[in-house]
Design a protein around this motif. Structure first.
Motif, PDB file in Angstrom:
ATOM      1  N   GLY A  49       0.895  -1.318   0.064  1.00  0.00           N
ATOM      2  CA  GLY A  49       0.121   0.045   0.156  1.00  0.00           C
ATOM      3  C   GLY A  49       0.870   1.245   0.013  1.00  0.00           C
ATOM      4  N   ALA A  50       0.126   2.432   0.479  1.00  0.00           N
ATOM      5  CA  ALA A  50       0.888   3.570   0.290  1.00  0.00           C
ATOM      6  C   ALA A  50       1.266   4.370   1.771  1.00  0.00           C
ATOM      7  CB  ALA A  50      -0.293   4.400  -0.285  1.00  0.00           C
ATOM      8  N   LEU A  51       1.256   3.569   2.886  1.00  0.00           N
ATOM      9  CA  LEU A  51       1.588   4.126   4.116  1.00  0.00           C
ATOM     10  C   LEU A  51       3.145   3.876   4.039  1.00  0.00           C
ATOM     11  CD1 LEU A  51       0.572   5.886   6.536  1.00  0.00           C
ATOM     12  CD2 LEU A  51       0.243   3.620   7.739  1.00  0.00           C
ATOM     13  N   THR A  52       3.889   4.508   3.438  1.00  0.00           N
ATOM     14  CA  THR A  52       5.193   4.356   3.233  1.00  0.00           C
ATOM     15  C   THR A  52       5.784   5.681   2.841  1.00  0.00           C
ATOM     16  OG1 THR A  52       7.095   3.216   2.197  1.00  0.00           O
ATOM     17  CG2 THR A  52       5.065   3.703   1.082  1.00  0.00           C
ATOM     18  N   GLU A  53       7.351   5.961   3.026  1.00  0.00           N
ATOM     19  CA  GLU A  53       7.730   7.220   2.532  1.00  0.00           C
ATOM     20  C   GLU A  53       8.156   7.237   1.107  1.00  0.00           C
ATOM     21  OE1 GLU A  53      10.108   8.667   6.602  1.00  0.00           O
ATOM     22  OE2 GLU A  53      11.054   7.259   5.674  1.00  0.00           O
ATOM     23  N   TYR A  54       8.416   6.123   0.684  1.00  0.00           N
ATOM     24  CA  TYR A  54       8.751   6.153  -1.022  1.00  0.00           C
ATOM     25  C   TYR A  54       8.023   4.994  -1.347  1.00  0.00           C
ATOM     26  CZ  TYR A  54      12.484   9.656  -0.145  1.00  0.00           C
ATOM     27  OH  TYR A  54      13.072  10.833   0.063  1.00  0.00           O
ATOM     28  N   ARG A  55       7.206   5.078  -2.724  1.00  0.00           N
ATOM     29  CA  ARG A  55       6.610   4.132  -3.558  1.00  0.00           C
ATOM     30  C   ARG A  55       6.853   4.277  -4.920  1.00  0.00           C
ATOM     31  NH1 ARG A  55       3.979   0.282  -5.200  1.00  0.00           N
ATOM     32  NH2 ARG A  55       1.979  -0.450  -4.389  1.00  0.00           N
ATOM     33  N   VAL A  56       7.349   3.047  -5.503  1.00  0.00           N
ATOM     34  CA  VAL A  56       7.356   2.771  -6.974  1.00  0.00           C
ATOM     35  C   VAL A  56       6.111   2.581  -7.390  1.00  0.00           C
ATOM     36  CG1 VAL A  56       8.405   1.684  -8.817  1.00  0.00           C
ATOM     37  CG2 VAL A  56       9.857   2.356  -7.030  1.00  0.00           C
ATOM     38  N   VAL A  57       5.654   3.173  -8.350  1.00  0.00           N
ATOM     39  CA  VAL A  57       4.483   2.844  -8.941  1.00  0.00           C
ATOM     40  C   VAL A  57       4.335   3.214 -10.595  1.00  0.00           C
ATOM     41  CG1 VAL A  57       2.051   3.950  -8.909  1.00  0.00           C
ATOM     42  CG2 VAL A  57       3.426   4.401  -7.069  1.00  0.00           C
ATOM     43  N   ALA A  58       3.592   2.388 -11.297  1.00  0.00           N
ATOM     44  CA  ALA A  58       3.374   2.279 -12.667  1.00  0.00           C
ATOM     45  C   ALA A  58       2.715   3.701 -13.199  1.00  0.00           C
ATOM     46  CB  ALA A  58       2.703   1.145 -13.067  1.00  0.00           C
ATOM     47  N   GLU A  59       3.204   4.331 -14.212  1.00  0.00           N
ATOM     48  CA  GLU A  59       2.731   5.640 -14.352  1.00  0.00           C
ATOM     49  C   GLU A  59       1.408   5.701 -14.619  1.00  0.00           C
ATOM     50  OE1 GLU A  59       3.984   7.584 -17.781  1.00  0.00           O
ATOM     51  OE2 GLU A  59       4.767   5.552 -18.889  1.00  0.00           O
ATOM     52  N   GLN A  60       0.685   4.562 -15.359  1.00  0.00           N
ATOM     53  CA  GLN A  60      -0.720   4.332 -15.501  1.00  0.00           C
ATOM     54  C   GLN A  60      -1.469   4.186 -14.004  1.00  0.00           C
ATOM     55  OE1 GLN A  60      -1.289   0.646 -17.609  1.00  0.00           O
ATOM     56  NE2 GLN A  60      -1.122  -0.554 -15.626  1.00  0.00           N
ATOM     57  N   ALA A  61      -0.727   3.994 -13.121  1.00  0.00           N
ATOM     58  CA  ALA A  61      -1.620   3.947 -11.689  1.00  0.00           C
ATOM     59  C   ALA A  61      -1.670   5.102 -11.000  1.00  0.00           C
ATOM     60  CB  ALA A  61      -1.154   2.798 -10.987  1.00  0.00           C
ATOM     61  N   LEU A  62      -1.278   6.506 -11.758  1.00  0.00           N
ATOM     62  CA  LEU A  62      -1.273   7.390 -11.092  1.00  0.00           C
ATOM     63  C   LEU A  62      -2.153   8.794 -11.647  1.00  0.00           C
ATOM     64  CD1 LEU A  62       2.626   8.049 -10.568  1.00  0.00           C
ATOM     65  CD2 LEU A  62       1.131   7.598  -8.835  1.00  0.00           C
ATOM     66  N   VAL A  63      -2.670   9.613 -10.897  1.00  0.00           N
ATOM     67  CA  VAL A  63      -3.495  10.711 -11.647  1.00  0.00           C
ATOM     68  C   VAL A  63      -3.027  11.896 -10.889  1.00  0.00           C
ATOM     69  CG1 VAL A  63      -5.538   9.477 -11.850  1.00  0.00           C
ATOM     70  CG2 VAL A  63      -5.411  10.762  -9.865  1.00  0.00           C
ATOM     71  N   ARG A  64      -2.980  13.061 -11.575  1.00  0.00           N
ATOM     72  CA  ARG A  64      -2.463  14.469 -11.208  1.00  0.00           C
ATOM     73  C   ARG A  64      -3.516  14.759 -10.200  1.00  0.00           C
ATOM     74  NH1 ARG A  64      -0.213  14.386 -16.093  1.00  0.00           N
ATOM     75  NH2 ARG A  64       1.820  15.065 -16.241  1.00  0.00           N
ATOM     76  N   ILE A  65      -2.880  15.630  -9.218  1.00  0.00           N
ATOM     77  CA  ILE A  65      -4.111  16.110  -8.025  1.00  0.00           C
ATOM     78  C   ILE A  65      -4.560  17.392  -8.519  1.00  0.00           C
ATOM     79  CG2 ILE A  65      -3.423  14.509  -6.504  1.00  0.00           C
ATOM     80  CD1 ILE A  65      -1.643  16.618  -5.029  1.00  0.00           C
ATOM     81  N   PRO A  66      -5.731  17.882  -8.210  1.00  0.00           N
ATOM     82  CA  PRO A  66      -6.070  19.341  -8.292  1.00  0.00           C
ATOM     83  C   PRO A  66      -4.835  20.304  -7.719  1.00  0.00           C
ATOM     84  CG  PRO A  66      -8.082  18.043  -7.805  1.00  0.00           C
ATOM     85  CD  PRO A  66      -6.835  17.273  -7.551  1.00  0.00           C
ATOM     86  N   GLY A  67      -4.834  21.291  -8.449  1.00  0.00           N
ATOM     87  CA  GLY A  67      -3.785  22.425  -8.007  1.00  0.00           C
ATOM     88  C   GLY A  67      -4.134  23.109  -6.737  1.00  0.00           C
TER      89      GLY A  67
END
Length: 338
Positions: free
Chosen positions: A113-131
């Motif tokens: 999961g995501a409760l970590t200081e660094y995470r390697v992620v496939a680019e397709q599994a990310l979205v940009r967050i609202p500014g």
């Protein structure tokens, strides 16, 4: 780097163990994200209680919601650049279209999961967050806000002037109130009364029904809609009967969940009531990457911010889990990395 792992399922927040690892390097098509914030959910509580219906691998890194900054790129990454602010998708393989078992791998249970200081992620599994959102606000989106968005937009079209019914003040319901208002609809919300009723009105709900004072609250919903019933119900917990009785013929009921407290089994539904209601029941489980992108677009256009209850530092993640499990929060419980 440090990560929290689920090592004692069935023991609650005591089952979280903090461990140190080497910072990973991204491979082809991957990015390295420096996590900045995480959110804690009812789903996390189920996993720590060893009561989650889907597989949980041993020693999995906890948490399915996280937002952070891209700090390294693997070869052939085309979508993101260094410094981009991103959120992780709960289901990395669910890019678009209907949900299926081939897309069921998810963070914090079958995948680290995501409760970590660094995470390697496939680019397709990310979205940009609202500014306009902070990392702490953005981490409230991947699970509960996206579920609310799917509930409202993934089925029957929601039209201005219609009425949506939400139940309670859980995170999905609060997000549903905010998002329904963007569509120009009337929102009727139920709650147990008191200060939460006031908060719902402040959030924008047009009518709030106190379930304690009106246990047959579906009758009040009918009164408020001139006998017609609502066009859409976001059903997050409890028996279906009153939700079905609140909805008009041809309405949609987005079935998000049924759990109430320690009740592990949903009560049976009267088939005659289900048929006579004329309501379409649609099961909802989070949403796809495409839906997440659409949600973020809507939030940015309208400047909407998710409701946060309390922010804990990363070092106090177990305390954040305990606080969330107590059940008194109004809005999301968030962990900040500082």
């Amino acid at each position: 780097m440090k990560s929290y792992h689920v090592t004692g399922a069935g023991t609650g927040s005591a089952g979280l163990t903090l461990r140190e690892h080497a910072v990973p390097e991204p491979g082809p098509g991957q990015v390295l994200v420096r996590m900045r914030a995480n959110a804690v959910s009812f789903r996390d509580a189920l996993i720590l209680a060893d009561d989650y219906p889907l597989p949980v691998v041993p020693d999995v890194v906890a948490g399915c919601e996280g937002a952070g900054e891209v700090v390294a790129l693997g070869p052939a990454v085309r979508t993101f650049g260094l410094g981009d602010r991103v959120a992780l998708t709960v289901f990395p393989d669910w890019l678009d279209g209907p949900f299926g078992l081939d897309r069921a791998a998810q963070l914090g249970s079958s995948l680290d999961g995501a409760l970590t200081e660094y995470r390697v992620v496939a680019e397709q599994a990310l979205v940009r967050i609202p500014g306009h959102l902070s990392y702490e606000e953005a981490t409230a989106l991947p699970l509960t806000a996206l579920t609310a968005w799917n509930a409202l937009t993934g089925g029957r079209p929601l039209l201005p002037g219609e009425t949506v019914l939400t139940l309670g003040t859980g995170a999905v319901s609060l997000a549903a109130v905010q998002l329904a208002l963007l569509a120009g609809v009337r929102v009727i919300a139920t709650t147990s009364g008191g200060p939460k009723a006031v908060r719902l009105k402040e959030l924008g709900a047009h009518e709030v029904i106190d379930r304690t004072a009106e246990p047959d609250w579906h009758q009040r919903v009918r009164e408020l809609t001139g006998g017609r019933g609502v066009e859409q119900v976001v059903h997050v917990a409890g028996p279906l009967d009153q939700s079905l009785r609140s909805a008009g013929i041809g309405a949609e009921l987005a079935y998000v969940g049924y759990r109430v407290g320690a009740a592990p089994v949903a009560p049976p539904v009267d088939a005659r009531l289900l048929f006579a209601s004329g309501v379409q029941v649609r099961s909802v489980a989070v949403g796809s990457r495409a839906q997440f992108t659409a949600l973020n677009r809507a939030l940015e256009v309208h400047g909407v911010r998710p409701v946060l209850d309390r922010v804990f530092p990363f070092a106090q993640a177990p305390e954040a889990f305990r606080y969330q499990q107590e059940g008194g929060a109004f809005g999301r419980v968030v962990i900040s990395h500082g």
